[in-house]
Design an enzyme around this catalytic site. Sequence first.
Site, PDB file in Angstrom:
ATOM      1  N   TRP A 220      -9.320 -27.422  -7.215  1.00 21.30           N
ATOM      2  CA  TRP A 220     -10.695 -27.002  -6.883  1.00 21.30           C
ATOM      3  C   TRP A 220     -11.751 -27.459  -7.915  1.00 21.30           C
ATOM      4  O   TRP A 220     -12.710 -28.142  -7.537  1.00 21.30           O
ATOM      5  CB  TRP A 220     -10.778 -25.494  -6.678  1.00 21.30           C
ATOM      6  CG  TRP A 220     -10.183 -24.870  -5.444  1.00 21.30           C
ATOM      7  CD1 TRP A 220      -9.840 -23.551  -5.309  1.00 21.30           C
ATOM      8  CD2 TRP A 220      -9.895 -25.470  -4.161  1.00 21.30           C
ATOM      9  NE1 TRP A 220      -9.344 -23.312  -4.046  1.00 21.30           N
ATOM     10  CE2 TRP A 220      -9.374 -24.456  -3.326  1.00 21.30           C
ATOM     11  CE3 TRP A 220     -10.021 -26.754  -3.649  1.00 21.30           C
ATOM     12  CZ2 TRP A 220      -8.991 -24.689  -2.002  1.00 21.30           C
ATOM     13  CZ3 TRP A 220      -9.632 -27.000  -2.348  1.00 21.30           C
ATOM     14  CH2 TRP A 220      -9.128 -25.980  -1.546  1.00 21.30           C
TER      15      TRP A 220
ATOM     16  N   PRO B 285     -16.583 -23.820   1.694  1.00 19.96           N
ATOM     17  CA  PRO B 285     -16.789 -22.484   2.271  1.00 19.96           C
ATOM     18  C   PRO B 285     -16.025 -22.307   3.577  1.00 19.96           C
ATOM     19  O   PRO B 285     -15.906 -23.236   4.379  1.00 19.96           O
ATOM     20  CB  PRO B 285     -18.302 -22.432   2.515  1.00 19.96           C
ATOM     21  CG  PRO B 285     -18.880 -23.418   1.576  1.00 19.96           C
ATOM     22  CD  PRO B 285     -17.848 -24.508   1.459  1.00 19.96           C
ATOM     23  N   ILE B 286     -15.522 -21.119   3.756  1.00 23.13           N
ATOM     24  CA  ILE B 286     -14.738 -20.775   4.943  1.00 23.13           C
ATOM     25  C   ILE B 286     -15.683 -20.284   6.033  1.00 23.13           C
ATOM     26  O   ILE B 286     -16.520 -19.409   5.797  1.00 23.13           O
ATOM     27  CB  ILE B 286     -13.687 -19.709   4.559  1.00 23.13           C
ATOM     28  CG1 ILE B 286     -12.545 -20.408   3.846  1.00 23.13           C
ATOM     29  CG2 ILE B 286     -13.158 -18.979   5.783  1.00 23.13           C
ATOM     30  CD1 ILE B 286     -12.329 -19.959   2.467  1.00 23.13           C
TER      31      ILE B 286
ATOM     32  N   ASP C 138       0.852  -1.189   0.000  1.00 24.67           N
ATOM     33  CA  ASP C 138       0.000   0.000   0.000  1.00 24.67           C
ATOM     34  C   ASP C 138       0.887   1.237   0.000  1.00 24.67           C
ATOM     35  O   ASP C 138       2.109   1.145  -0.099  1.00 24.67           O
ATOM     36  CB  ASP C 138      -0.979  -0.029   1.172  1.00 24.67           C
ATOM     37  CG  ASP C 138      -0.277   0.088   2.510  1.00 24.67           C
ATOM     38  OD1 ASP C 138       0.934   0.368   2.555  1.00 24.67           O
ATOM     39  OD2 ASP C 138      -0.955  -0.111   3.532  1.00 24.67           O
TER      40      ASP C 138
END
Lengths: 141, 141, 141, 141
Positions: free
Chosen positions: D45, D58-59, D16
Amino acid sequence: MPGHVLELPVRWSHLDKAGTIYFPKYFEWFDLAAEEMFRTMGLDWPTLFVRENILGLPIVEATARFILPLFYNDVIRIVTTVGEIRTRAFRLDHQVYRGAELTAKGYVVRIWVQDPKGPQGKMAAAPLPAHIVRALEAYKA
Amino acid sequence: MPGHVLELPVRWSHLDKAGTIYFPKYFEWFDLAAEEMFRTMGLDWPTLFVRENILGLPIVEATARFILPLFYNDVIRIVTTVGEIRTRAFRLDHQVYRGAELTAKGYVVRIWVQDPKGPQGKMAAAPLPAHIVRALEAYKA
Amino acid sequence: MPGHVLELPVRWSHLDKAGTIYFPKYFEWFDLAAEEMFRTMGLDWPTLFVRENILGLPIVEATARFILPLFYNDVIRIVTTVGEIRTRAFRLDHQVYRGAELTAKGYVVRIWVQDPKGPQGKMAAAPLPAHIVRALEAYKA
Amino acid sequence: MPGHVLELPVRWSHLDKAGTIYFPKYFEWFDLAAEEMFRTMGLDWPTLFVRENILGLPIVEATARFILPLFYNDVIRIVTTVGEIRTRAFRLDHQVYRGAELTAKGYVVRIWVQDPKGPQGKMAAAPLPAHIVRALEAYKA
């Protein structure tokens, strides 16, 4: 002279819900290819920017044509060459290959900008130093 | 007809270490502008893709010219118009304004692609349906 | 005191191929929520960092629990409160709502870091200034 | 058993404006590390999701602690091990090293979810198949 080659696999995070590449990714890849090409010239971005007292290599034009879709697990090669060297700018040409197939191509024009005095000072393009021109010429197509 | 307008502020995550916009962000903004324009037409992406049985609106060409740098806290307006409607494709023109200043402009060409049979089937552009052409014509510059 | 509220729609670019949110997006949303909370305190990141001569507010811990899936067109509200103020750090708690449903929650711990001398100098956490503590206290849950 | 290792360089797009890593990137790296670990198990995947008829992994929880800052050109190694295998979920532990230094660590909990009937059907966690449990056990720390 084949240009600089960056190899990348197509991964899950590159795909949108339709299973196609989210197209701004190609421009991220072009940007990374430019960064890696300069690294192989011994000029990674932070070193270059500090040594030359430039604000960066701002992009004034970017374009891409998408010829064939890419799929998960495809391994792509981004071949980068220097298309044109102007007094204050240069154009990098990027070709994306999957094996022998050209799947996309594009170019990005960057200018040489001296670090301005103030935080939001006017950015003015300056002439490319001779040693940068020489380094870029090695990558001319 | 002023076109579709999407307003966005420049935030920290848009900036790179040099304090300039990481340029692929502009293409993310163009993509979002197209998505929002279709939403205002009552055709958000998932609805459109399912209703029309298309795989998406794959991009075949994208280009941008960057005219003036943007800074943190700038609020930009992305004005999107339909630049051209071809049989199997259309071009969206995007202009980025900060107040009255044109800071960037570009276009994205998308094709109409029927959902192929197999998972990696050949994608073939099909003619734009008449009701899509009519909806797009309302945004012609 | 309900905390700072940031409202966001779920858009195409947030979704992965499975149609679920690419989970790092939640942390981008948490980061934006913190940025917007400080903006409403009159302390946007660049202003804060320059005025206080800090390198930023580096994150030392970030966590999230995902309770319910989000879908395209969902509008979420990220409610941010200050969970804890330590001498050299503070914790922001983020709750993600879709209507009245809590769909996710998490927190991010940030430290106050003086700008080090050298380019890669050791970063050392310093005590939060009293006026920053006061400003944060207004957002305590 | 050293776990799965993914090596990555720190590049310009990771930084950043303050020159520090935009912290959601760490979660992108954790996600990529999980994807690559499954690939080495022969289960990338898309193959996994289709073969097992699951919606994805899913997390439900993700967390990270950031111990030392990273800098441009650092090469990091993400070491991934299986921390816990539950009936319907598993936890991957990720450690980020720069040389011998541990610079960050975190974990991600994923559930096994059968593909629901409707487009926005309820997602319900199902027991992990025995062959998946066996494959994961090879990566237990």
